[in-house]
Write a protein that holds these residues in place. Structure first.
Motif, short mmCIF file in Angstrom:
data_model
loop_
_atom_site.label_atom_id
_atom_site.label_comp_id
_atom_site.label_asym_id
_atom_site.label_seq_id
_atom_site.Cartn_x
_atom_site.Cartn_y
_atom_site.Cartn_z
N PHE A 127 0.83 -1.21 0.00
CA PHE A 127 0.00 0.00 0.00
C PHE A 127 0.87 1.26 0.00
O PHE A 127 0.59 2.22 -0.72
N PHE A 128 1.93 1.24 0.81
CA PHE A 128 2.80 2.43 0.90
C PHE A 128 3.44 2.73 -0.46
O PHE A 128 3.42 3.88 -0.93
N PHE A 129 4.02 1.70 -1.09
CA PHE A 129 4.73 1.96 -2.34
C PHE A 129 3.78 2.18 -3.52
O PHE A 129 4.15 2.81 -4.52
N ALA A 130 2.55 1.68 -3.43
CA ALA A 130 1.60 1.88 -4.52
C ALA A 130 0.92 3.25 -4.46
O ALA A 130 0.69 3.88 -5.50
N PHE A 131 0.63 3.73 -3.24
CA PHE A 131 -0.18 4.94 -3.13
C PHE A 131 0.50 6.09 -2.38
O PHE A 131 0.31 7.25 -2.74
N ALA A 132 1.25 5.80 -1.31
CA ALA A 132 1.84 6.87 -0.51
C ALA A 132 3.18 7.35 -1.10
O ALA A 132 3.45 8.56 -1.15
N PHE A 133 4.02 6.42 -1.54
CA PHE A 133 5.34 6.79 -2.04
C PHE A 133 5.29 7.77 -3.22
O PHE A 133 6.09 8.72 -3.27
N PRO A 134 4.35 7.60 -4.19
CA PRO A 134 4.30 8.57 -5.30
C PRO A 134 4.02 10.00 -4.84
O PRO A 134 4.44 10.96 -5.50
N LEU A 135 3.34 10.17 -3.71
CA LEU A 135 3.03 11.52 -3.20
C LEU A 135 4.27 12.25 -2.75
O LEU A 135 4.27 13.49 -2.68
N LEU A 136 5.34 11.51 -2.43
CA LEU A 136 6.59 12.14 -2.01
C LEU A 136 7.31 12.81 -3.19
O LEU A 136 8.20 13.63 -2.98
N GLU A 137 6.94 12.42 -4.42
CA GLU A 137 7.51 13.00 -5.65
C GLU A 137 9.02 12.89 -5.68
O GLU A 137 9.73 13.82 -6.09
N ILE A 138 9.53 11.76 -5.17
CA ILE A 138 10.98 11.52 -5.20
C ILE A 138 11.41 11.07 -6.58
O ILE A 138 12.48 11.42 -7.08
N VAL A 139 10.57 10.27 -7.21
CA VAL A 139 10.86 9.82 -8.57
C VAL A 139 9.78 10.33 -9.50
O VAL A 139 8.65 10.63 -9.08
N GLY A 140 10.12 10.50 -10.77
CA GLY A 140 9.15 10.96 -11.75
C GLY A 140 8.22 9.83 -12.16
O GLY A 140 8.22 8.74 -11.58
N THR A 180 1.23 -12.95 -5.38
CA THR A 180 -0.20 -12.83 -5.71
C THR A 180 -0.83 -11.58 -5.10
O THR A 180 -1.87 -11.12 -5.57
N ILE A 181 -0.20 -11.04 -4.03
CA ILE A 181 -0.74 -9.81 -3.42
C ILE A 181 -0.65 -8.65 -4.39
O ILE A 181 -1.46 -7.71 -4.33
N ALA A 182 0.29 -8.71 -5.32
CA ALA A 182 0.44 -7.62 -6.30
C ALA A 182 -0.81 -7.44 -7.14
O ALA A 182 -1.05 -6.35 -7.68
N ALA A 183 -1.62 -8.50 -7.26
CA ALA A 183 -2.85 -8.40 -8.06
C ALA A 183 -3.80 -7.34 -7.48
O ALA A 183 -4.56 -6.72 -8.23
N GLY A 184 -3.74 -7.13 -6.17
CA GLY A 184 -4.61 -6.13 -5.54
C GLY A 184 -4.14 -4.71 -5.77
O GLY A 184 -4.80 -3.76 -5.36
N PHE A 185 -2.96 -4.57 -6.42
CA PHE A 185 -2.39 -3.25 -6.66
C PHE A 185 -2.08 -3.06 -8.15
O PHE A 185 -1.03 -2.56 -8.54
N SER A 186 -3.02 -3.51 -8.97
CA SER A 186 -3.01 -3.24 -10.42
C SER A 186 -1.87 -3.89 -11.18
O SER A 186 -1.45 -3.38 -12.22
N VAL A 187 -1.32 -5.00 -10.65
CA VAL A 187 -0.30 -5.75 -11.39
C VAL A 187 -0.96 -7.00 -11.95
O VAL A 187 -1.50 -7.81 -11.19
N ALA A 188 -0.93 -7.16 -13.26
CA ALA A 188 -1.63 -8.27 -13.92
C ALA A 188 -0.81 -9.55 -13.85
O ALA A 188 -0.20 -9.97 -14.82
N GLU A 189 -0.74 -10.14 -12.65
CA GLU A 189 -0.03 -11.43 -12.50
C GLU A 189 -1.03 -12.52 -12.15
O GLU A 189 -2.23 -12.32 -12.26
N ALA A 190 -0.55 -13.68 -11.71
CA ALA A 190 -1.42 -14.84 -11.53
C ALA A 190 -2.58 -14.59 -10.56
O ALA A 190 -3.66 -15.13 -10.73
N GLY A 191 -2.35 -13.76 -9.56
CA GLY A 191 -3.40 -13.48 -8.58
C GLY A 191 -4.58 -12.73 -9.16
O GLY A 191 -5.66 -12.72 -8.57
N ALA A 192 -4.37 -12.09 -10.33
CA ALA A 192 -5.45 -11.32 -10.95
C ALA A 192 -6.34 -12.18 -11.85
O ALA A 192 -7.37 -11.71 -12.34
N ILE A 193 -5.94 -13.43 -12.08
CA ILE A 193 -6.71 -14.29 -13.00
C ILE A 193 -8.12 -14.52 -12.48
O ILE A 193 -9.08 -14.56 -13.26
#
Length: 218
Positions: free
Chosen positions: A68-81, A161-174
């Motif tokens: 959750f932190f790296f998917a939603f909170a980290f982008p708000l820090l604007e450290i990377v483009g 598989t947890i990545a499927a809950g954060f918009s990554v199209a891997e096996a958990g998203a099937i």
């Protein structure tokens, strides 16, 4: 069987992304985890303190929160483009940082199996702390940590598989895709489980091969 044949492209794409996540995060967490383990046994107090705090905090934090932190909170820090496939990148970072804490403890347990006399002898010969670790301790510790390290890697594979809950199209998203298309989700999940077992088998074979080879060497 129709669930698999009619959606072969979805299964293929999902498991290709799963394997990519596993391989990239697996290599990175082995490197970072080993560095953390070296810090945990370092004679420098600040390194030991950093390694202890890292393992304590990360190992006791739910992986979902790290995602959750790296998917939603980290982008708000604007450290990377803006990055292409940012969520895949975020999943790799989350899996790497989380699994590194467990790899660190596995490696540290292996280091503790090396007799103290060997370490004292190497220091008496004039080897530095880094030389002692790299040439005396870690090669022997590696033989002791193969079973728990493979278990950690299997856990990493399943955690992708947890990545499927954060918009990554891997096996958990099937599952969600099959549900939206009206297919039998239960049958689809049985195929997903079978493919995960197939992915785990090579890891088990590597573990048994290394154990057999190194047990003879002993």
């Amino acid at each position: 069987m129709n669930v698999l044949l009619d959606n072969s492209d979805i299964f293929l794409n999902g498991f290709v992304n799963t394997v990519k996540l596993f391989l990239i995060a697996g290599v990175l967490c082995l490197i970072l985890g080993t560095i953390l383990a070296m810090m945990r046994v370092s004679p420098v107090p600040i390194f030991r303190a950093f390694g202890t705090v890292y393992v304590t905090v990360v190992r006791n934090t739910p992986l979902t929160l790290v995602f959750f932190f790296f998917a939603f909170a980290f982008p708000l820090l604007e450290i990377v483009g803006e990055l292409r496939d940012y969520y895949f990148f975020a999943a790799v970072i989350a899996l790497t940082l989380y699994t590194s804490a467990f790899v660190c403890e596995v490696v540290r347990s292996g280091i503790n199996t090396v007799p103290v006399g060997q370490i004292e002898a190497s220091r008496a010969l004039g080897l530095t702390f880094g030389q002692t670790l790299s040439t005396i301790v870690l090669p022997q510790a590696t033989r002791s940590v193969v079973p728990p390290m493979v278990s950690t890697m299997v856990a990493l594979l399943k955690n992708t598989t947890i990545a499927a809950g954060f918009s990554v199209a891997e096996a958990g998203a099937i599952r969600d895709i099959l549900s939206e298309k009206g297919y039998n989700v239960t049958v689809g999940m049985l195929w997903v489980a079978l493919f995960f077992i197939i992915l785990v088998v090579p890891l088990t074979l590597v573990q048994r091969s290394l154990e057999k080879r190194w047990s003879v060497a002993r």
